[in-house]
Design an enzyme around this catalytic site. Structure first.
Site, PDB file in Angstrom:
ATOM      1  N   TYR A   1       0.817  -1.221   0.000  1.00  0.00           N
ATOM      2  CA  TYR A   1       0.000   0.000   0.000  1.00  0.00           C
ATOM      3  C   TYR A   1       0.854   1.276   0.000  1.00  0.00           C
ATOM      4  O   TYR A   1       0.379   2.334   0.425  1.00  0.00           O
ATOM      5  CB  TYR A   1      -0.943  -0.009   1.198  1.00  0.00           C
ATOM      6  CG  TYR A   1      -2.163  -0.899   0.994  1.00  0.00           C
ATOM      7  CD1 TYR A   1      -3.099  -0.615   0.000  1.00  0.00           C
ATOM      8  CD2 TYR A   1      -2.393  -2.009   1.804  1.00  0.00           C
ATOM      9  CE1 TYR A   1      -4.221  -1.410  -0.186  1.00  0.00           C
ATOM     10  CE2 TYR A   1      -3.517  -2.811   1.622  1.00  0.00           C
ATOM     11  CZ  TYR A   1      -4.425  -2.495   0.625  1.00  0.00           C
ATOM     12  OH  TYR A   1      -5.546  -3.270   0.431  1.00  0.00           O
TER      13      TYR A   1
ATOM     14  N   THR B   1     -15.537   1.494  -2.756  1.00  0.00           N
ATOM     15  CA  THR B   1     -14.693   1.264  -1.566  1.00  0.00           C
ATOM     16  C   THR B   1     -15.525   1.241  -0.295  1.00  0.00           C
ATOM     17  O   THR B   1     -15.334   0.395   0.579  1.00  0.00           O
ATOM     18  CB  THR B   1     -13.624   2.384  -1.460  1.00  0.00           C
ATOM     19  OG1 THR B   1     -12.897   2.433  -2.685  1.00  0.00           O
ATOM     20  CG2 THR B   1     -12.669   2.129  -0.311  1.00  0.00           C
TER      21      THR B   1
ATOM     22  N   ASN C   1     -13.248  -3.659   4.205  1.00  0.00           N
ATOM     23  CA  ASN C   1     -14.181  -3.809   3.083  1.00  0.00           C
ATOM     24  C   ASN C   1     -14.010  -5.113   2.302  1.00  0.00           C
ATOM     25  O   ASN C   1     -14.224  -5.177   1.104  1.00  0.00           O
ATOM     26  CB  ASN C   1     -14.125  -2.577   2.177  1.00  0.00           C
ATOM     27  CG  ASN C   1     -12.746  -2.344   1.590  1.00  0.00           C
ATOM     28  OD1 ASN C   1     -11.828  -3.111   1.844  1.00  0.00           O
ATOM     29  ND2 ASN C   1     -12.605  -1.309   0.789  1.00  0.00           N
TER      30      ASN C   1
ATOM     31  N   ARG D   1     -18.859  -6.061  -1.948  1.00  0.00           N
ATOM     32  CA  ARG D   1     -18.752  -5.207  -0.752  1.00  0.00           C
ATOM     33  C   ARG D   1     -20.139  -4.892  -0.179  1.00  0.00           C
ATOM     34  O   ARG D   1     -20.313  -4.839   1.041  1.00  0.00           O
ATOM     35  CB  ARG D   1     -17.976  -3.937  -1.084  1.00  0.00           C
ATOM     36  CG  ARG D   1     -16.472  -4.208  -1.179  1.00  0.00           C
ATOM     37  CD  ARG D   1     -15.736  -3.004  -1.690  1.00  0.00           C
ATOM     38  NE  ARG D   1     -14.285  -3.152  -1.619  1.00  0.00           N
ATOM     39  CZ  ARG D   1     -13.450  -2.463  -2.381  1.00  0.00           C
ATOM     40  NH1 ARG D   1     -13.910  -1.588  -3.255  1.00  0.00           N
ATOM     41  NH2 ARG D   1     -12.147  -2.644  -2.254  1.00  0.00           N
TER      42      ARG D   1
ATOM     43  N   ARG E   1     -13.542  -4.534 -10.537  1.00  0.00           N
ATOM     44  CA  ARG E   1     -13.968  -3.395  -9.713  1.00  0.00           C
ATOM     45  C   ARG E   1     -15.491  -3.236  -9.744  1.00  0.00           C
ATOM     46  O   ARG E   1     -16.110  -2.849  -8.751  1.00  0.00           O
ATOM     47  CB  ARG E   1     -13.239  -2.120 -10.139  1.00  0.00           C
ATOM     48  CG  ARG E   1     -11.760  -2.203  -9.766  1.00  0.00           C
ATOM     49  CD  ARG E   1     -10.974  -1.018 -10.233  1.00  0.00           C
ATOM     50  NE  ARG E   1     -11.171   0.178  -9.430  1.00  0.00           N
ATOM     51  CZ  ARG E   1     -10.592   0.412  -8.262  1.00  0.00           C
ATOM     52  NH1 ARG E   1      -9.796  -0.484  -7.720  1.00  0.00           N
ATOM     53  NH2 ARG E   1     -10.793   1.536  -7.623  1.00  0.00           N
TER      54      ARG E   1
ATOM     55  N   HIS F   1      -9.910  -6.529  -1.964  1.00  0.00           N
ATOM     56  CA  HIS F   1      -9.141  -5.543  -2.722  1.00  0.00           C
ATOM     57  C   HIS F   1      -9.169  -5.899  -4.194  1.00  0.00           C
ATOM     58  O   HIS F   1      -9.175  -7.081  -4.545  1.00  0.00           O
ATOM     59  CB  HIS F   1      -7.682  -5.542  -2.234  1.00  0.00           C
ATOM     60  CG  HIS F   1      -6.763  -4.790  -3.145  1.00  0.00           C
ATOM     61  ND1 HIS F   1      -6.605  -3.437  -3.084  1.00  0.00           N
ATOM     62  CD2 HIS F   1      -5.979  -5.218  -4.181  1.00  0.00           C
ATOM     63  CE1 HIS F   1      -5.756  -3.046  -4.033  1.00  0.00           C
ATOM     64  NE2 HIS F   1      -5.357  -4.113  -4.708  1.00  0.00           N
TER      65      HIS F   1
ATOM     66  N   PHE G   1      -5.214   7.340   6.658  1.00  0.00           N
ATOM     67  CA  PHE G   1      -5.635   6.002   7.065  1.00  0.00           C
ATOM     68  C   PHE G   1      -4.555   4.939   6.851  1.00  0.00           C
ATOM     69  O   PHE G   1      -4.790   3.759   7.085  1.00  0.00           O
ATOM     70  CB  PHE G   1      -6.925   5.595   6.328  1.00  0.00           C
ATOM     71  CG  PHE G   1      -6.829   5.638   4.817  1.00  0.00           C
ATOM     72  CD1 PHE G   1      -6.264   4.585   4.111  1.00  0.00           C
ATOM     73  CD2 PHE G   1      -7.299   6.734   4.116  1.00  0.00           C
ATOM     74  CE1 PHE G   1      -6.173   4.619   2.727  1.00  0.00           C
ATOM     75  CE2 PHE G   1      -7.213   6.782   2.722  1.00  0.00           C
ATOM     76  CZ  PHE G   1      -6.646   5.712   2.032  1.00  0.00           C
TER      77      PHE G   1
END
Ligand code: CMP
Length: 142
Positions: free
Chosen positions: A50, A92, A113, A103, A86, A116, A58
């Protein structure tokens, strides 16, 4: 457009015993699993994965969450894989995710969530190589 993306079933989903249900949604949507493993990330590995979010407020809690238990990275194949995946997982924030998305069905919050998905072909290639060796991928292409 590329035909590969990286999914991660995140620690919240693993803890809640959702691996099977999430994989069922993914394969029912026509994705082929090219490589998969269950791993417990350490701080360096999650932090590196990340890295693009390093300056975000965050970031530390994201790394803490991603190291809190095992997760399941999966290299997936389908035409237009990044965009298609996606679409399947939704926004998200699960509160904003469309009905029928993974999600919306399974996630509790924007930070936890359940899954990824890579955001570009370039990042998909980088992210797949974060978890899988060339050998592991090639073996599954035969
Ligand atoms: P993911 O698709 O794994 O990519 C980056 C992650 O950061 C994202 O899913 C969320 O889990 C997390 N994230 C993104 N935005 C926020 C936010 N505003 N607050 C907390 N976590 C976030």
């Amino acid at each position: 457009m590329g035909n590969r993306t990286l999914a991660i079933i995140k620690p919240d989903a693993v803890k809640n015993n959702l691996i099977g249900q999430i994989i069922k949604e993914i394969t029912s949507a026509g994705f082929k699993i090219k490589a998969m493993k269950m791993v417990r990330l350490n701080k360096d590995s999650a932090g590196g994965f990340y890295e693009v979010h390093k300056e975000r407020p965050f970031y530390n809690s994201l790394v803490e969450f991603m190291t809190s238990g095992p997760c399941v990275p999966i290299a997936l194949e389908k035409d237009n894989a990044v965009a298609e995946f996606r679409k399947l997982i939704g926004a998200t924030d699960p509160a904003e995710a469309a009905e029928g998305t993974i999600r919306k069905m399974f996630a509790q919050s924007k930070s936890e969530n359940v899954v990824h998905g890579s955001d570009s072909d370039e990042n998909a290639a980088i992210e797949i190589s974060h978890f899988f060796s060339r050998k592991e991928l090639l073996e599954n292409y035969q």
